[in-house]
Design a protein around this motif. Structure first.
Motif, PDB file in Angstrom:
ATOM      1  N   GLY A  71      15.423   6.191   3.713  1.00 51.33           N
ATOM      2  CA  GLY A  71      16.446   5.178   3.972  1.00 51.33           C
ATOM      3  C   GLY A  71      16.178   4.321   5.196  1.00 51.33           C
ATOM      4  O   GLY A  71      16.890   3.353   5.447  1.00 51.33           O
ATOM      5  N   GLN A  72      15.159   4.649   5.979  1.00 52.79           N
ATOM      6  CA  GLN A  72      14.845   3.836   7.158  1.00 52.79           C
ATOM      7  C   GLN A  72      13.515   3.131   6.953  1.00 52.79           C
ATOM      8  O   GLN A  72      12.675   3.576   6.190  1.00 52.79           O
ATOM      9  CB  GLN A  72      14.734   4.719   8.403  1.00 52.79           C
ATOM     10  N   VAL A 126       0.852  -1.191   0.000  1.00 52.41           N
ATOM     11  CA  VAL A 126       0.000   0.000   0.000  1.00 52.41           C
ATOM     12  C   VAL A 126       0.890   1.244   0.000  1.00 52.41           C
ATOM     13  O   VAL A 126       1.723   1.407   0.891  1.00 52.41           O
ATOM     14  CB  VAL A 126      -0.937   0.038   1.235  1.00 52.41           C
ATOM     15  N   TRP A 127       0.716   2.080  -0.998  1.00 55.14           N
ATOM     16  CA  TRP A 127       1.337   3.408  -1.034  1.00 55.14           C
ATOM     17  C   TRP A 127       0.224   4.388  -0.702  1.00 55.14           C
ATOM     18  O   TRP A 127      -0.859   4.304  -1.293  1.00 55.14           O
ATOM     19  CB  TRP A 127       1.879   3.731  -2.428  1.00 55.14           C
ATOM     20  N   TYR A 128       0.484   5.325   0.203  1.00 54.52           N
ATOM     21  CA  TYR A 128      -0.644   6.151   0.618  1.00 54.52           C
ATOM     22  C   TYR A 128      -0.229   7.564   0.998  1.00 54.52           C
ATOM     23  O   TYR A 128       0.922   7.823   1.364  1.00 54.52           O
ATOM     24  CB  TYR A 128      -1.379   5.500   1.791  1.00 54.52           C
ATOM     25  N   THR A 129      -1.232   8.439   0.903  1.00 53.81           N
ATOM     26  CA  THR A 129      -1.096   9.783   1.458  1.00 53.81           C
ATOM     27  C   THR A 129      -2.183  10.031   2.499  1.00 53.81           C
ATOM     28  O   THR A 129      -2.152  11.043   3.170  1.00 53.81           O
ATOM     29  CB  THR A 129      -1.188  10.855   0.356  1.00 53.81           C
ATOM     30  N   SER A 181       7.642   1.919   5.540  1.00 50.00           N
ATOM     31  CA  SER A 181       8.656   2.948   5.317  1.00 50.00           C
ATOM     32  C   SER A 181       7.955   4.281   5.112  1.00 50.00           C
ATOM     33  O   SER A 181       6.777   4.329   4.748  1.00 50.00           O
ATOM     34  CB  SER A 181       9.523   2.602   4.104  1.00 50.00           C
ATOM     35  N   TYR A 182       8.698   5.329   5.406  1.00 47.76           N
ATOM     36  CA  TYR A 182       8.198   6.688   5.195  1.00 47.76           C
ATOM     37  C   TYR A 182       9.253   7.395   4.344  1.00 47.76           C
ATOM     38  O   TYR A 182      10.057   8.181   4.864  1.00 47.76           O
ATOM     39  CB  TYR A 182       8.025   7.421   6.528  1.00 47.76           C
ATOM     40  N   PRO A 183       9.290   7.106   3.036  1.00 50.09           N
ATOM     41  CA  PRO A 183      10.424   7.545   2.205  1.00 50.09           C
ATOM     42  C   PRO A 183      10.668   9.051   2.238  1.00 50.09           C
ATOM     43  O   PRO A 183      11.799   9.478   2.064  1.00 50.09           O
ATOM     44  CB  PRO A 183      10.024   7.102   0.795  1.00 50.09           C
ATOM     45  N   ALA A 232       3.931   2.110   2.511  1.00 51.86           N
ATOM     46  CA  ALA A 232       4.844   3.236   2.280  1.00 51.86           C
ATOM     47  C   ALA A 232       4.034   4.521   2.298  1.00 51.86           C
ATOM     48  O   ALA A 232       3.059   4.655   1.545  1.00 51.86           O
ATOM     49  CB  ALA A 232       5.575   3.083   0.954  1.00 51.86           C
ATOM     50  N   LYS A 233       4.438   5.433   3.173  1.00 51.14           N
ATOM     51  CA  LYS A 233       3.731   6.713   3.265  1.00 51.14           C
ATOM     52  C   LYS A 233       4.372   7.680   2.278  1.00 51.14           C
ATOM     53  O   LYS A 233       5.562   7.973   2.371  1.00 51.14           O
ATOM     54  CB  LYS A 233       3.816   7.256   4.689  1.00 51.14           C
TER      55      LYS A 233
END
Ligand SMILES: *[C@@H]1O[C@H](CO)[C@@H](O)[C@H](O)[C@H]1NC(C)=O
Ligand SMILES: *[C@@H]1O[C@H](CO)[C@@H](O)[C@H](O)[C@H]1NC(C)=O
Length: 217
Positions: A143-144, A87-90, A136-138, A110-111
């Protein structure tokens, strides 16, 4: 990104069964990607690993766009079921609503915006059978990432035990640290657990069975 190796093929998807009928034959290299924003959810079947939060390449993914109101007007609890879902999300709130009461074994989140945002008015959502959560919160912590495998600490063949993950919505909003705590508990003859204030859809469990409940926060 190697993190995207979590991805796999598409499972049975109750809400989107109609879509799967029109999708091409499912290959093991395919995976399901949900892109969740304020007003829309895009569900894609993709052919290869993608960089988190990138533009979805139409030659690599087959996508269907839905207004989020479609989920809002669905009175029955969500029965979204995937083996592996990215899931990619905003919109953290819409992710919580989409995933609440779902069944997902490998979940990669991923946020895709930088603002950490404020905590939500809903504090948790539940995911059945969750074995692994990757988040992850790119744009916030580049990187984390957090990568948690549930159940192994209990020393049981966890994939054979009923499991429930209770995930705090702050995890979606953005957490510098992610913690998990698993308890083994019993479901009584009324289907109740020691956490009566939490809704846990456990219709499929026999009475007096044990269940592992993991809290992620
Ligand atoms: C989309 O994917 C195809 C096939 O992998 C590639 O040739 C093309 O360059 C990609 N387009 C973009 C905009 O990344
Ligand atoms: C999750 O579902 C339960 C029961 O349907 C509901 O009470 C709760 O508000 C939902 N939470 C979210 C975040 O949608």
């Amino acid at each position: 990104m190697s993190e995207m190796n979590l991805l796999g093929h598409m499972g049975c998807v109750a809400l989107y069964c109609v879509l799967s009928l029109v999708m091409p034959a499912i290959l093991s290299a395919e995976f399901t990607l949900a892109s969740v924003s304020e007003h829309h959810i895009i569900i894609c079947t993709c052919m290869q690993d993608l960089v988190a939060c990138s533009i979805i390449n139409s030659s690599e993914c087959v996508c269907h766009n839905h207004p989020f109101s479609m989920l809002e007007h669905d009175d029955s609890p969500s029965t979204v079921t995937y083996k592996r879902l990215t899931v990619w999300y905003t919109s953290p709130l819409n992710v919580a609503r989409l995933l609440n009461n779902s069944e997902v074994r490998y979940l990669a989140l991923a946020k895709c915006n930088s603002a950490r945002g404020t905590s939500l008015s809903v504090h948790y959502f539940t995911v059945r059978r969750l074995e692994r959560l990757y988040i992850s919160y790119p744009f916030w912590m580049p990187g984390q990432n957090h990568d948690i495998v549930l159940g192994r600490d209990v020393g049981m063949p966890y994939h054979e035990e009923p499991r429930m993950a209770v995930i705090h919505t702050d995890v979606l909003v953005g957490k510098a640290e992610l913690k998990a705590y698993t308890v083994k508990t019993m479901v009584d003859s009324n289907g109740m657990t020691p956490f009566p204030e939490m809704f846990m859809p456990m219709d499929d469990l026999p009475d007096m069975s044990s269940i592992f409940v993991s809290f992620l926060y």
